[in-house]
Design an enzyme around this catalytic site. Structure first.
Site, PDB file in Angstrom:
ATOM      1  N   GLU A 199      42.662  52.772  37.722  1.00 48.53           N
ATOM      2  CA  GLU A 199      41.879  53.056  36.732  1.00 48.53           C
ATOM      3  C   GLU A 199      41.994  52.068  35.668  1.00 48.53           C
ATOM      4  O   GLU A 199      41.666  52.078  34.343  1.00 48.53           O
ATOM      5  CB  GLU A 199      41.896  54.407  36.218  1.00 48.53           C
ATOM      6  CG  GLU A 199      41.588  55.511  37.220  1.00 48.53           C
ATOM      7  CD  GLU A 199      40.250  55.327  37.789  1.00 48.53           C
ATOM      8  OE1 GLU A 199      39.310  54.516  37.066  1.00 48.53           O
ATOM      9  OE2 GLU A 199      40.174  55.706  38.790  1.00 48.53           O
TER      10      GLU A 199
HETATM   11  C1  LIG Z   1      47.328  53.958  44.971  1.00 52.57           C
HETATM   12  C2  LIG Z   1      46.078  53.295  44.515  1.00 52.57           C
HETATM   13  C3  LIG Z   1      44.578  53.860  44.258  1.00 52.57           C
HETATM   14  C4  LIG Z   1      43.730  53.363  44.062  1.00 52.57           C
HETATM   15  N1  LIG Z   1      42.488  54.074  43.926  1.00 52.57           N
HETATM   16  C5  LIG Z   1      41.277  53.651  43.725  1.00 52.57           C
HETATM   17  C6  LIG Z   1      39.976  54.124  44.020  1.00 52.57           C
HETATM   18  O1  LIG Z   1      40.085  55.227  44.216  1.00 52.57           O
HETATM   19  N2  LIG Z   1      38.898  53.435  43.739  1.00 52.57           N
HETATM   20  C7  LIG Z   1      39.131  52.145  43.565  1.00 52.57           C
HETATM   21  O2  LIG Z   1      37.893  51.596  43.636  1.00 52.57           O
HETATM   22  N3  LIG Z   1      40.079  51.376  43.265  1.00 52.57           N
HETATM   23  C8  LIG Z   1      41.342  52.244  43.453  1.00 52.57           C
HETATM   24  N4  LIG Z   1      42.411  51.254  43.396  1.00 52.57           N
HETATM   25  C9  LIG Z   1      42.472  49.909  42.815  1.00 52.57           C
HETATM   26  C10 LIG Z   1      42.982  49.799  41.398  1.00 52.57           C
HETATM   27  O3  LIG Z   1      42.062  50.419  40.581  1.00 52.57           O
HETATM   28  C11 LIG Z   1      43.173  48.363  41.241  1.00 52.57           C
HETATM   29  O4  LIG Z   1      44.273  48.024  42.040  1.00 52.57           O
HETATM   30  C12 LIG Z   1      43.373  47.941  39.822  1.00 52.57           C
HETATM   31  O5  LIG Z   1      42.137  48.093  39.128  1.00 52.57           O
HETATM   32  C13 LIG Z   1      43.928  46.636  39.627  1.00 52.57           C
HETATM   33  O6  LIG Z   1      43.279  45.749  40.416  1.00 52.57           O
HETATM   34  P1  LIG Z   1      43.877  44.758  41.357  1.00 52.57           P
HETATM   35  O7  LIG Z   1      45.035  45.463  42.275  1.00 52.57           O
HETATM   36  O8  LIG Z   1      43.268  43.873  42.284  1.00 52.57           O
HETATM   37  O9  LIG Z   1      45.016  43.821  40.242  1.00 52.57           O
HETATM   38  P2  LIG Z   1      44.262  42.389  39.743  1.00 52.57           P
HETATM   39  O10 LIG Z   1      43.112  42.795  39.119  1.00 52.57           O
HETATM   40  O11 LIG Z   1      44.832  41.510  40.537  1.00 52.57           O
HETATM   41  O12 LIG Z   1      45.543  42.366  38.582  1.00 52.57           O
HETATM   42  C14 LIG Z   1      46.959  41.978  38.769  1.00 52.57           C
HETATM   43  C15 LIG Z   1      47.553  41.642  37.344  1.00 52.57           C
HETATM   44  O13 LIG Z   1      46.778  40.836  36.587  1.00 52.57           O
HETATM   45  C16 LIG Z   1      46.401  41.448  35.384  1.00 52.57           C
HETATM   46  N5  LIG Z   1      45.000  41.213  35.009  1.00 52.57           N
HETATM   47  C17 LIG Z   1      44.001  40.910  35.662  1.00 52.57           C
HETATM   48  N6  LIG Z   1      42.864  40.688  35.060  1.00 52.57           N
HETATM   49  C18 LIG Z   1      43.367  40.681  33.658  1.00 52.57           C
HETATM   50  C19 LIG Z   1      42.630  40.361  32.581  1.00 52.57           C
HETATM   51  N7  LIG Z   1      41.212  40.114  32.790  1.00 52.57           N
HETATM   52  N8  LIG Z   1      43.339  40.359  31.383  1.00 52.57           N
HETATM   53  C20 LIG Z   1      44.681  40.727  31.591  1.00 52.57           C
HETATM   54  N9  LIG Z   1      45.345  41.054  32.434  1.00 52.57           N
HETATM   55  C21 LIG Z   1      44.619  41.000  33.748  1.00 52.57           C
HETATM   56  C22 LIG Z   1      46.498  43.117  35.746  1.00 52.57           C
HETATM   57  O14 LIG Z   1      46.828  43.752  34.519  1.00 52.57           O
HETATM   58  C23 LIG Z   1      47.581  42.940  36.611  1.00 52.57           C
HETATM   59  O15 LIG Z   1      48.790  42.997  35.868  1.00 52.57           O
HETATM   60  C24 LIG Z   1      43.631  52.177  43.560  1.00 52.57           C
HETATM   61  C25 LIG Z   1      44.984  51.367  43.563  1.00 52.57           C
HETATM   62  C26 LIG Z   1      45.865  51.978  44.104  1.00 52.57           C
HETATM   63  C27 LIG Z   1      47.388  51.019  44.133  1.00 52.57           C
END
Ligand SMILES: Cc1cc2nc3c(=O)[nH]c(=O)nc-3n(C[C@H](O)[C@H](O)[C@H](O)COP(=O)(O)OP(=O)(O)OC[C@H]3O[C@@H](n4cnc5c(N)ncnc54)[C@H](O)[C@@H]3O)c2cc1C
Length: 596
Positions: A441
């Site tokens: 989220e």
């Molecule tokens: C157990 C689990 C359940 C989930 N459930 C759902 C679900 O039901 N539906 C759904 O759609 N998604 C779901 N997700 C996905 C989740 O919302 C994403 O993992 C999350 O939004 C982060 O995206 P990412 O993993 O691609 O990380 P990334 O976006 O690649 O981020 C990696 C790091 O970079 C940082 N970062 C990235 N962009 C920026 C920025 N612009 N400014 C500052 N820092 C930044 C982040 O803070 C993080 O520390 C789930 C994930 C997990 C692990």
């Protein structure tokens, strides 16, 4: 094996003493419910039974067993399907939903207390209704009348569950990169693409699953302006409302994770064959705005998870500390060995856990009360003011509470000593489960960016300044108290107000957005600590009033002491964070990529 006791007395204290529940009760939306202390108590006691007797006992077994995926789909851990039936038969799925769709129409404030219980008892389980609630909110606010009639009654009753499908492998925090396609056909679309990490994306506990999916239509513009929102049911819905043919959407794999083992996290394939039938919500290309409705709802509730796990971890640590005999009281070399609660450092850790939980609870419940006012007050100007406060507080509740949830769960392990590090006690599970809440989220970084980059600037800081003024009013009122604890609290809170004011001046006064973003998490945490301190101070005043009125209860004394501890030992973190904010993150940006 840890057990869970719903802290209903603490919850009622916050609801009755720190929120405007009596004003909420008079709002037209709740007029028929006759909301008063009796009703709140009755709802919380009933919820507590379900949480402690049904959900908590399958928390650890669910963690150990996890879920499985077979040819039929996802099979939940033992006991989850029965617990879900129990949950929906009790009407809990719709307690905060409007009565016109079959819900009980109770205020979000009361719903929030039940959310705390579900998540503390069994966070993996609670995620399923949490996502259903978010889907309900998105369809209710952005769907057509026909879509509301077709999907809401079963989602509200819990016969069907909902999911949120945003993330793709290349589109996580940055949803502008979403690639899933939606091709128009007749009065629906066919969706093609893959979503990852979809919570409760598949299971057999409900008759149907309603996926809310972000996708692009063929001529959509690049970026966030070209994203649309679709309703994609697992089973197509027949005209009479019954479930029809299987839609072309399937869970193709499930993730193996650090925590929340009993919550399936699915890779969802849309359109492996003919294309998954989906129905557009609202207008094309406005999907992200609609999805934000859902995300805001879910973000607040994930913030509650930080509190909930913190409470569960605290209860386990407290019971262990009473039980574990080790060493003698300070200054004695012989005599009875004592339990570890006698040791000041163990007490420090317990107080850290207890006081931060109470601060999180107060902030979350007060925020929920703003939700009720923003959604239901008859006066538009009043609604707007509460919405503005809510917009600022939601990233704080999400970001600050989930970070604290991890800290509190980690302290829980520390109190258990070596036994905390082995799975047997259950302390590990709390930390493992808490860890996801700062990620999904929107990560902590994204919440902080939302607060510092968007919410703060939306009205040039006016909403934040109004919040600070309210906190200052409490500090000044307490400074006139003739009670040593309250005077000390007032001084500590005044220091917190000063820190938040100076930090806000810095954030609004600098044009360097790299600097703002570099210290945004510090600013968000500082805001959380000060808001928490504000409500702890208000709690101290309320507890003091009860004691002064002759209600000499251990409960109220503990509230006063816990507030003192928070002001003395937790709130000063705001000053350290201020000093960091004012540095503007200069050293953060100085290394080149190669130097890392
Ligand atoms: C157990 C689990 C359940 C989930 N459930 C759902 C679900 O039901 N539906 C759904 O759609 N998604 C779901 N997700 C996905 C989740 O919302 C994403 O993992 C999350 O939004 C982060 O995206 P990412 O993993 O691609 O990380 P990334 O976006 O690649 O981020 C990696 C790091 O970079 C940082 N970062 C990235 N962009 C920026 C920025 N612009 N400014 C500052 N820092 C930044 C982040 O803070 C993080 O520390 C789930 C994930 C997990 C692990």
């Amino acid at each position: 094996m840890t057990t869970y006791f719903a802290p209903t007395q603490d919850m009622q204290f916050v609801i009755n003493e720190l929120t405007n529940i009596s004003e909420i009760a008079t709002l037209p939306a709740f007029a028929e419910e006759e909301i008063g202390t009796d009703l709140v108590e009755a709802v919380l006691e009933e919820a507590a039974k379900l949480a402690t007797e049904v959900l908590a006992p399958i928390n650890k077994t669910g963690d150990i067993q996890g879920i499985t995926l077979n040819a039929e789909g996802v099979i939940p851990a033992d006991g989850f399907a029965d617990a879900y039936q129990n949950f929906i038969e009790g009407g809990w799925n719709g307690i905060g939903c409007p009565a016109e769709f079959g819900g009980q129409g109770l205020p979000e404030l009361i719903n929030t207390a039940t959310q705390e219980m579900w998540n503390a008892a069994n966070m993996s389980f609670a995620l399923c209704p949490m996502l259903t609630a978010a889907a309900i909110e998105a369809i209710r606010r952005a769907g057509s009348d026909a879509q509301k009639a077709q999907f809401l009654p079963q989602l509200v009753s819990g016969e069907w569950t909902g999911t949120m499908n945003l993330t793709e492998s290349q589109a996580g925090s940055d949803l502008s990169a979403v690639r899933c396609r939606a091709v128009p056909e007749d009065d629906y679309y066919r969706l093609f693409g893959q979503k990852i990490f979809i919570t409760w994306g598949d299971h057999n506990m409900a008759e149907n699953i309603i996926h809310l999916v972000l996708a692009r239509t063929p001529d959509a513009p690049e970026g966030v302006k070209g994203i649309s929102l679709f309703i994609v049911p697992k089973f197509l819905v027949n005209p009479d409302g019954s479930s029809g043919d299987r839609n072309d959407v399937h869970a193709v794999s499930v993730e193996h994770k650090l925590g929340i083992h009993a919550s399936p996290t699915c890779v969802m394939a849309f359109g492996d064959k003919e294309g998954a039938i989906g129905y557009l919500v609202g207008e094309e290309n406005k999907g992200l705005a609609y999805m934000f409705i859902m995300m805001n709802e879910a973000r607040f509730k994930v913030g509650i998870q930080g509190l909930a796990i913190g409470e569960r971890a605290y209860q386990a640590a407290r019971e262990y500390a009473k039980d574990r005999v080790q060493g003698r009281p300070i200054g004695t070399k012989s005599g009875e060995r004592v339990n570890i609660m006698h040791h000041p450092d163990v007490r420090r850790m317990l107080m850290m856990m207890k006081s931060q939980n109470e601060a999180m609870r107060a902030l979350a419940y007060v925020t929920a009360a703003h939700m009720d006012m923003a959604n239901h007050h008859p006066d538009p100007a009043t609604r707007k003011a509460h919405q503005a406060r809510l917009d600022v507080l939601i990233p704080v509740v999400k970001g600050w509470s989930t970070e604290l949830g991890i800290e509190v769960a980690s302290l829980g392990i520390q109190i258990h000593g070596g036994m905390g590090f082995v799975e047997e006690t259950g302390a590990c599970q709390h930390l493992r489960d808490a860890r996801i809440a700062t990620i999904y989220e929107g990560t902590t970084g994204i919440q902080a960016a939302d607060l510092a980059g968007r919410k703060l600037h939306m009205d040039n800081g006016a909403t934040m300044r109004a919040l600070i003024a309210d906190i200052e009013t409490t500090a000044k009122a307490l400074s006139r108290a003739s009670h040593d604890d309250l005077t000390a609290i007032s001084q500590g809170l005044a220091d917190g107000v000063q820190a938040l004011t100076e930090a806000t001046d810095y954030m609004l006064g600098t044009d360097d957005m790299n600097a703002v973003m570099a210290v945004s998490v510090d600013y968000m945490m500082l805001t959380g600590y000060v808001c928490g301190g504000w409500h702890m101070a208000r709690a101290a005043q309320a507890a003091h009033d009860h004691l002064a009125n002759g209600q000499d209860s251990g409960f109220h004394k503990a509230k006063l002491v816990t507030a003192c501890f928070y002001i003395e030992h937790v709130l000063p973190k705001a000053n350290a964070l201020l000093s960091s904010v004012k540095k503007g993150g200069t050293s953060i940006m100085r290394l080149t990529e190669e130097q890392f």
